[in-house]
Scaffold this motif. Structure first.
Motif, PDB file in Angstrom:
ATOM      1  N   GLY A 403      54.625  35.397  77.819  1.00 31.80           N
ATOM      2  CA  GLY A 403      55.078  34.012  77.866  1.00 31.80           C
ATOM      3  C   GLY A 403      54.004  33.024  78.270  1.00 31.80           C
ATOM      4  N   ALA A 404      52.756  33.256  77.860  1.00 30.66           N
ATOM      5  CA  ALA A 404      51.636  32.437  78.313  1.00 30.66           C
ATOM      6  C   ALA A 404      50.748  32.029  77.141  1.00 30.66           C
ATOM      7  CB  ALA A 404      50.808  33.215  79.334  1.00 30.66           C
ATOM      8  N   ASP A 405      49.900  31.042  77.397  1.00 34.86           N
ATOM      9  CA  ASP A 405      48.854  30.706  76.438  1.00 34.86           C
ATOM     10  C   ASP A 405      47.897  31.891  76.331  1.00 34.86           C
ATOM     11  OD1 ASP A 405      50.042  28.232  76.315  1.00 34.86           O
ATOM     12  OD2 ASP A 405      48.494  27.211  77.502  1.00 34.86           O
ATOM     13  N   ILE A 406      47.278  32.060  75.179  1.00 34.49           N
ATOM     14  CA  ILE A 406      46.375  33.193  75.003  1.00 34.49           C
ATOM     15  C   ILE A 406      45.057  32.765  74.372  1.00 34.49           C
ATOM     16  CG2 ILE A 406      48.285  34.843  74.748  1.00 34.49           C
ATOM     17  CD1 ILE A 406      47.570  34.968  71.730  1.00 34.49           C
ATOM     18  N   VAL A 407      44.024  33.521  74.691  1.00 32.17           N
ATOM     19  CA  VAL A 407      42.769  33.495  73.944  1.00 32.17           C
ATOM     20  C   VAL A 407      42.584  34.916  73.436  1.00 32.17           C
ATOM     21  CG1 VAL A 407      40.282  33.142  74.022  1.00 32.17           C
ATOM     22  CG2 VAL A 407      41.787  31.695  75.401  1.00 32.17           C
ATOM     23  N   VAL A 408      42.634  35.090  72.135  1.00 34.43           N
ATOM     24  CA  VAL A 408      42.592  36.437  71.564  1.00 34.43           C
ATOM     25  C   VAL A 408      41.488  36.514  70.525  1.00 34.43           C
ATOM     26  CG1 VAL A 408      44.380  35.868  69.858  1.00 34.43           C
ATOM     27  CG2 VAL A 408      43.958  38.266  70.467  1.00 34.43           C
ATOM     28  N   GLU A 409      40.826  37.635  70.505  1.00 33.98           N
ATOM     29  CA  GLU A 409      39.701  37.856  69.595  1.00 33.98           C
ATOM     30  C   GLU A 409      40.111  38.872  68.536  1.00 33.98           C
ATOM     31  OE1 GLU A 409      34.999  39.217  69.954  1.00 33.98           O
ATOM     32  OE2 GLU A 409      36.418  39.702  71.551  1.00 33.98           O
ATOM     33  N   PHE A 410      39.850  38.547  67.273  1.00 36.98           N
ATOM     34  CA  PHE A 410      40.148  39.487  66.190  1.00 36.98           C
ATOM     35  C   PHE A 410      38.850  39.892  65.510  1.00 36.98           C
ATOM     36  CE2 PHE A 410      41.278  40.776  61.858  1.00 36.98           C
ATOM     37  CZ  PHE A 410      42.278  41.702  62.148  1.00 36.98           C
ATOM     38  N   PRO A 411      38.423  41.147  65.681  1.00 34.91           N
ATOM     39  CA  PRO A 411      37.256  41.659  64.958  1.00 34.91           C
ATOM     40  C   PRO A 411      37.644  41.965  63.501  1.00 34.91           C
ATOM     41  CG  PRO A 411      37.630  42.842  67.025  1.00 34.91           C
ATOM     42  CD  PRO A 411      38.877  42.084  66.714  1.00 34.91           C
ATOM     43  N   HIS A 412      36.930  41.402  62.560  1.00 35.95           N
ATOM     44  CA  HIS A 412      37.235  41.593  61.144  1.00 35.95           C
ATOM     45  C   HIS A 412      36.977  43.054  60.745  1.00 35.95           C
ATOM     46  CE1 HIS A 412      36.026  37.058  60.589  1.00 35.95           C
ATOM     47  NE2 HIS A 412      36.931  37.252  61.530  1.00 35.95           N
ATOM     48  N   PRO A 413      37.521  43.466  59.605  1.00 37.21           N
ATOM     49  CA  PRO A 413      37.281  44.852  59.168  1.00 37.21           C
ATOM     50  C   PRO A 413      35.806  45.189  58.985  1.00 37.21           C
ATOM     51  CG  PRO A 413      39.088  43.881  57.937  1.00 37.21           C
ATOM     52  CD  PRO A 413      38.487  42.767  58.744  1.00 37.21           C
ATOM     53  N   ASP A 414      34.972  44.191  58.666  1.00 38.56           N
ATOM     54  CA  ASP A 414      33.550  44.459  58.473  1.00 38.56           C
ATOM     55  C   ASP A 414      32.738  44.309  59.756  1.00 38.56           C
ATOM     56  OD1 ASP A 414      33.902  41.736  58.606  1.00 38.56           O
ATOM     57  OD2 ASP A 414      32.453  41.250  57.028  1.00 38.56           O
ATOM     58  N   ASP A 415      33.400  44.027  60.864  1.00 36.00           N
ATOM     59  CA  ASP A 415      32.705  43.996  62.143  1.00 36.00           C
ATOM     60  C   ASP A 415      32.182  45.390  62.465  1.00 36.00           C
ATOM     61  OD1 ASP A 415      32.256  42.620  64.914  1.00 36.00           O
ATOM     62  OD2 ASP A 415      33.275  44.521  65.360  1.00 36.00           O
ATOM     63  N   GLY A 456      28.162  35.069  64.371  1.00 33.51           N
ATOM     64  CA  GLY A 456      27.851  36.293  63.628  1.00 33.51           C
ATOM     65  C   GLY A 456      28.711  36.502  62.400  1.00 33.51           C
ATOM     66  N   GLY A 457      29.849  35.841  62.349  1.00 35.41           N
ATOM     67  CA  GLY A 457      30.689  35.847  61.161  1.00 35.41           C
ATOM     68  C   GLY A 457      31.676  36.977  61.040  1.00 35.41           C
ATOM     69  N   THR A 458      31.739  37.898  62.014  1.00 34.87           N
ATOM     70  CA  THR A 458      32.627  39.050  61.872  1.00 34.87           C
ATOM     71  C   THR A 458      33.748  39.084  62.910  1.00 34.87           C
ATOM     72  OG1 THR A 458      31.265  40.486  63.271  1.00 34.87           O
ATOM     73  CG2 THR A 458      30.740  40.417  60.912  1.00 34.87           C
ATOM     74  N   ARG A 459      33.848  38.051  63.734  1.00 38.44           N
ATOM     75  CA  ARG A 459      34.923  37.979  64.728  1.00 38.44           C
ATOM     76  C   ARG A 459      35.422  36.541  64.826  1.00 38.44           C
ATOM     77  NH1 ARG A 459      34.506  42.288  69.580  1.00 38.44           N
ATOM     78  NH2 ARG A 459      33.722  44.032  68.351  1.00 38.44           N
ATOM     79  N   THR A 460      36.741  36.412  65.024  1.00 34.52           N
ATOM     80  CA  THR A 460      37.340  35.094  65.172  1.00 34.52           C
ATOM     81  C   THR A 460      38.107  35.024  66.480  1.00 34.52           C
ATOM     82  OG1 THR A 460      37.546  34.826  62.765  1.00 34.52           O
ATOM     83  CG2 THR A 460      38.894  33.381  64.150  1.00 34.52           C
ATOM     84  N   LEU A 461      37.925  33.920  67.187  1.00 35.29           N
ATOM     85  CA  LEU A 461      38.655  33.655  68.423  1.00 35.29           C
ATOM     86  C   LEU A 461      39.779  32.674  68.144  1.00 35.29           C
ATOM     87  CD1 LEU A 461      35.861  33.169  71.115  1.00 35.29           C
ATOM     88  CD2 LEU A 461      37.431  35.083  70.914  1.00 35.29           C
ATOM     89  N   TYR A 462      40.943  32.943  68.722  1.00 31.58           N
ATOM     90  CA  TYR A 462      42.110  32.089  68.559  1.00 31.58           C
ATOM     91  C   TYR A 462      42.588  31.651  69.940  1.00 31.58           C
ATOM     92  CZ  TYR A 462      42.189  34.303  63.959  1.00 31.58           C
ATOM     93  OH  TYR A 462      41.852  34.792  62.711  1.00 31.58           O
TER      94      TYR A 462
END
Length: 470
Positions: A403-415, A456-462
């Protein structure tokens, strides 16, 4: 909010803890009130509260409106709140050892002033950062001539035995304590240490002989064991000797595992400087947007981002990781530096602590107890999705549960790290692991405020805000 009885305090018939709109309250029976009055006259009690070893406590006046709690009580205590409740099966080795030392030290101090602790549950200790705090003031009672320390067996089951099996057998105690809220019995411990550690201080006396005594006194319901001990001359001097012996046993234990899966690993090691700086900036911005916040750092490793969150204005941080050695090292490091705003805990996100004990409510689940303002989930999603095979939608659901705000990192498949995990899997099994499916799952439960692809182009932060359910 109505006053509710704490589900973990029902086992004491003389007192009960309540969570009320005014704070934490404890109802006392007439006998418990007399014990508390005796406790309040001792010097050790006031000194322990000043040091922070015992939770701040005061007796409320009968006409105090905040003393209103359910039930017929002779008096009501007010306790200072503890920000985050944790349980022994979430502590690393050194944390449990420090909690054991506190229990023994306070019991010895009480004994010197004709008081005693009537039990010795590790659940009676909480941590404020790296500082152990004794919270069960109702455990103190006036000592009775000729009676043994009633907390001995419980101390062994919930402190000493778990430490022994990990120190001597490298068997993690956390799953064993999670398996039973009563701890690890002497017989079970003896079975885990067959022919082992007899030269280790405390093993023969507190495990082997204890297990043998349990078998001998299995008919205790038909025997007056207390009377037998009283006739044998059991008194304060023998109890103090027993407590000193236990303390020596605890002090003599060490866990010597040199390495683990993640102990020499840092997700930061392969980041370019620009990537790491962008990640740090995103975390700091999220925390600054919620000043004085409680932050939950999932997969904290060495605590880099936990410390960053504090510098950005967080009130405190709960830093969790599944690797016992990593968390043990983090605890030692924080303790050594005097840092008391970061609480390091052992937690496997693919199997977080559930509700346990009586009616599965006595010990609440991790998600119920830890209610942060901001959640950091960095370098974690690919491990949950590809190693633990948790669907992306379920990972998002877990994050939303807080139930909180988040900062989440998604490593792409090519990471680099994702690609390494995918190479170990059968081709075609994880085709849904991609940015589009991740963002679709995320949008179901969160509003995406900001997203940034690292240089670096292979990870996105949300950076996301949770959506209210319904």
């Amino acid at each position: 909010m109505a006053s509710t009885a704490d589900p973990g305090s029902f086992r004491d018939p003389l007192s009960r803890v309540f969570v009320t709109p005014a704070g934490i309250r404890r109802g006392l029976s007439t006998e418990a009130l007399n014990d508390y009055r005796a406790l309040a006259t001792t010097s050790f009690f006031a000194q322990a509260m000043m040091r922070g070893d015992i939770v701040g406590t005061r007796l409320l006046d009968a006409d105090d409106e905040t003393a209103a709690i359910p039930g017929d009580w002779a008096a009501v205590l007010a306790h200072d709140p503890v920000d985050v409740i944790s349980y022994p099966y979430e502590w690393p080795f050194e944390m449990l050892r420090d909690a054991a030392r506190l229990q023994l030290r306070l019991t010895r101090d009480a004994l010197a002033e004709r008081m005693i602790t009537k039990d010795a549950s590790s659940y009676n200790v909480q941590f404020v950062g790296t500082r152990p705090v004794f919270i069960d003031v109702g455990s103190f009672e006036r000592s009775r001539p000729g009676e043994p320390w009633a907390g001995y067996r419980q101390f062994c089951e919930l402190f000493l035995n778990p430490l022994l099996v990990q120190a001597l057998r490298d068997v993690p105690f956390q799953p064993l304590l999670r398996g039973s809220v009563h701890g690890i019995s002497p017989a079970t411990t003896a079975g885990l240490l067959p022919g082992t550690g007899l030269s280790t201080k405390g093993v023969f006396t507190h495990v082997k002989l204890h297990a043998r005594a349990e078998r001998r006194y299995s008919d205790a319901d038909q025997r007056d064991v207390k009377a037998e001990l009283k006739r044998a001359g059991f008194g304060p001097a023998l109890i103090d000797a027993q407590l000193r012996n236990l303390l020596k046993a605890i002090d003599g234990l060490t866990w010597k595992r040199p390495r683990s899966t993640w102990s020499d690993y840092s997700e930061r090691s392969h980041y370019a400087d620009a990537d790491l700086q962008a990640k740090e900036a995103a975390v700091a911005a999220a925390v600054r947007a919620r000043p004085d916040s409680l932050v939950l750092d999932l997969g904290a490793n060495d605590g880099h981002f936990s410390r960053l969150a504090l510098r950005a204005g967080a009130r405190s941080v709960v830093a969790v990781d599944s690797d016992h050695l990593v968390v043990d090292r983090l605890y030692r490091d924080l303790r050594g530096s005097g840092e008391q705003c970061i609480l390091p805990l052992v937690l496997d996100l693919s199997d977080p602590s559930p509700g346990l004990g009586w009616r599965s409510r006595e010990r609440r689940s991790f998600v119920e107890r830890v209610r942060p303002d901001v959640v950091l989930c960095l370098a974690v999603v690919h491990h949950l999705a590809l190693t633990n095979t948790v669907p992306l939608e379920e990972i998002v659901a877990l994050l939303a549960d807080f139930g909180a705000d988040i900062v989440v990192e998604f490593p792409h498949p090519d990471d680099e790290k994702s690609a390494l995990l995918l190479r170990r899997k059968r081709q075609g099994i994880f085709e849904r692991y991609n940015v589009a499916n991740w963002e679709q799952a995320l949008a179901e439960r969160f509003t995406i405020r900001e997203q940034t692809t690292l240089p670096g182009g292979t990870r996105t932060l949300y950076r996301c805000a949770v959506r209210p359910v319904g």
